[in-house]
Design a protein around this motif. Structure first.
Motif, PDB file in Angstrom:
ATOM      1  N   SER A  29       0.900  -1.143  -0.072  1.00 12.73           N
ATOM      2  CA  SER A  29      -0.042   0.073  -0.001  1.00 12.73           C
ATOM      3  C   SER A  29       0.921   1.386  -0.063  1.00 12.73           C
ATOM      4  O   SER A  29       0.466   2.126  -0.614  1.00 12.73           O
ATOM      5  CB  SER A  29      -0.812   0.059   1.130  1.00 12.73           C
ATOM      6  N   GLN A  73       1.079   3.987  -3.082  1.00 20.10           N
ATOM      7  CA  GLN A  73       0.935   5.489  -2.681  1.00 20.10           C
ATOM      8  C   GLN A  73       1.959   6.376  -3.338  1.00 20.10           C
ATOM      9  O   GLN A  73       1.807   7.284  -3.790  1.00 20.10           O
ATOM     10  CB  GLN A  73       0.778   5.787  -1.333  1.00 20.10           C
ATOM     11  N   ILE A 115      -2.026   6.469  -4.705  1.00 18.32           N
ATOM     12  CA  ILE A 115      -3.336   5.780  -4.378  1.00 18.32           C
ATOM     13  C   ILE A 115      -3.178   5.656  -2.781  1.00 18.32           C
ATOM     14  O   ILE A 115      -2.175   5.363  -2.121  1.00 18.32           O
ATOM     15  CB  ILE A 115      -3.608   4.350  -5.047  1.00 18.32           C
ATOM     16  N   SER A 116      -4.076   6.231  -2.153  1.00 17.50           N
ATOM     17  CA  SER A 116      -4.217   6.336  -0.709  1.00 17.50           C
ATOM     18  C   SER A 116      -4.061   4.853   0.062  1.00 17.50           C
ATOM     19  O   SER A 116      -4.967   3.993  -0.815  1.00 17.50           O
ATOM     20  CB  SER A 116      -5.368   6.943  -0.134  1.00 17.50           C
ATOM     21  N   SER A 146      -5.557   3.836   2.353  1.00 20.06           N
ATOM     22  CA  SER A 146      -6.958   3.775   2.913  1.00 20.06           C
ATOM     23  C   SER A 146      -7.900   3.046   1.785  1.00 20.06           C
ATOM     24  O   SER A 146      -8.759   2.321   2.219  1.00 20.06           O
ATOM     25  CB  SER A 146      -7.539   4.989   3.245  1.00 20.06           C
ATOM     26  N   ILE A 147      -7.653   3.359   0.509  1.00 15.60           N
ATOM     27  CA  ILE A 147      -8.185   2.535  -0.406  1.00 15.60           C
ATOM     28  C   ILE A 147      -7.429   1.461  -0.947  1.00 15.60           C
ATOM     29  O   ILE A 147      -8.228   0.334  -1.059  1.00 15.60           O
ATOM     30  CB  ILE A 147      -8.164   3.706  -1.584  1.00 15.60           C
ATOM     31  N   SER A 148      -6.077   1.283  -1.336  1.00 17.05           N
ATOM     32  CA  SER A 148      -5.477   0.264  -1.677  1.00 17.05           C
ATOM     33  C   SER A 148      -5.581  -0.767  -0.532  1.00 17.05           C
ATOM     34  O   SER A 148      -5.780  -1.880  -1.004  1.00 17.05           O
ATOM     35  CB  SER A 148      -4.118   0.350  -2.104  1.00 17.05           C
ATOM     36  N   PHE A 158      -7.619  -1.118   1.972  1.00 22.64           N
ATOM     37  CA  PHE A 158      -9.099  -2.031   1.941  1.00 22.64           C
ATOM     38  C   PHE A 158      -9.294  -2.849   0.837  1.00 22.64           C
ATOM     39  O   PHE A 158      -9.687  -4.040   1.255  1.00 22.64           O
ATOM     40  CB  PHE A 158     -10.041  -0.650   1.963  1.00 22.64           C
ATOM     41  N   VAL A 159      -8.993  -2.555  -0.234  1.00 24.80           N
ATOM     42  CA  VAL A 159      -9.178  -3.366  -1.545  1.00 24.80           C
ATOM     43  C   VAL A 159      -8.494  -4.737  -1.445  1.00 24.80           C
ATOM     44  O   VAL A 159      -9.097  -5.851  -1.509  1.00 24.80           O
ATOM     45  CB  VAL A 159      -8.816  -2.751  -2.901  1.00 24.80           C
ATOM     46  N   SER A 174      -9.789  -6.811   1.605  1.00 24.74           N
ATOM     47  CA  SER A 174     -10.944  -7.320   1.300  1.00 24.74           C
ATOM     48  C   SER A 174     -10.853  -8.570   0.389  1.00 24.74           C
ATOM     49  O   SER A 174     -11.601  -9.607   0.624  1.00 24.74           O
ATOM     50  CB  SER A 174     -11.914  -6.422   0.756  1.00 24.74           C
TER      51      SER A 174
END
Length: 203
Positions: A42, A46, A51-52, A54-56, A58-59, A62
């Motif tokens: 991540s 970034q 890409i934050s 918090s987004i990468s 999470f993906v 998941s």
């Protein structure tokens, strides 16, 4: 599923998650020595793609948890969720205080060994119970379950890939200490988890 929940396991998972959070906040966040896995990936995304995490994060988490649920079952998801919540809450509490060892950046060798102990023991206990504090733990558990490979070697391979990619923006000296951290922490997790993927049963 509720009948299968072990209260003692829940308490142990929460304590192990807090132990992991304590180490990451007081060691990794101030030492410049990173980890591999999803955390390292991540940060890489970034830096190069803006890409934050918090987004990468999470993906990627998941996807790994979905794989773990499919292979390891509902109890895996329960203990993983408990571990994740325990880690997040604990880390937030620790953030209210100054780091205990703010000068660790000047001692990367000590930081790498100390950080490995916190990560290895904290994550290892959670994995032994049958939950995953993060997505890369879930991925390693799933691959180990399917292939029969020892979990410490799966950790090492995945972390090595991320660390090699991280050379593109992190000084090579710090990568060396980070490599030492992931080797030690992976071996600790493997020792703790030596009897299998944990005590939680598939359901």
């Amino acid at each position: 599923m509720l009948k299968k929940i072990n209260i003692k396991h829940c308490i142990v998972v929460l304590m192990a998650s807090a132990f992991l959070a304590f180490g990451l906040y007081n060691v990794h966040s101030v030492s410049g020595v990173t980890e591999g896995g999803i955390l390292g990936m991540s940060l890489l995304l970034q830096h190069w793609l803006d890409i934050s995490p918090s987004i990468s994060g999470f993906v990627m988490n998941s996807i790994c948890y979905a794989m773990g649920w499919k292979i390891l079952g509902k109890m895996f998801i329960f203990y993983s969720a408990l571990s994740t919540i325990g880690f997040s809450v604990s880390y937030r509490i620790f953030e209210q205080f100054e780091p205990l060892w703010p000068n660790l950046y000047e001692y990367p060798l000590i930081a790498s060994v100390l950080g490995a102990l916190f990560v290895g023991i904290g994550a290892g206990v959670c994995v032994r119970i049958g939950g995953a504090p993060s997505g890369d733990d879930a991925l390693s558990m799933s691959i180990s379950h399917v292939t029969g490979l020892k979990i410490q070697w799966i950790y090492l391979i995945s972390d090595l890939i991320v660390l090699v990619l991280s050379i593109s923006y992190i000084p090579i000296q710090r990568i060396g200490f980070s490599l030492l951290t992931v080797i030690i922490s992976g071996q600790i997790i493997g020792v703790i988890n030596k009897t299998g993927t944990g005590s939680a049963t598939r359901s």
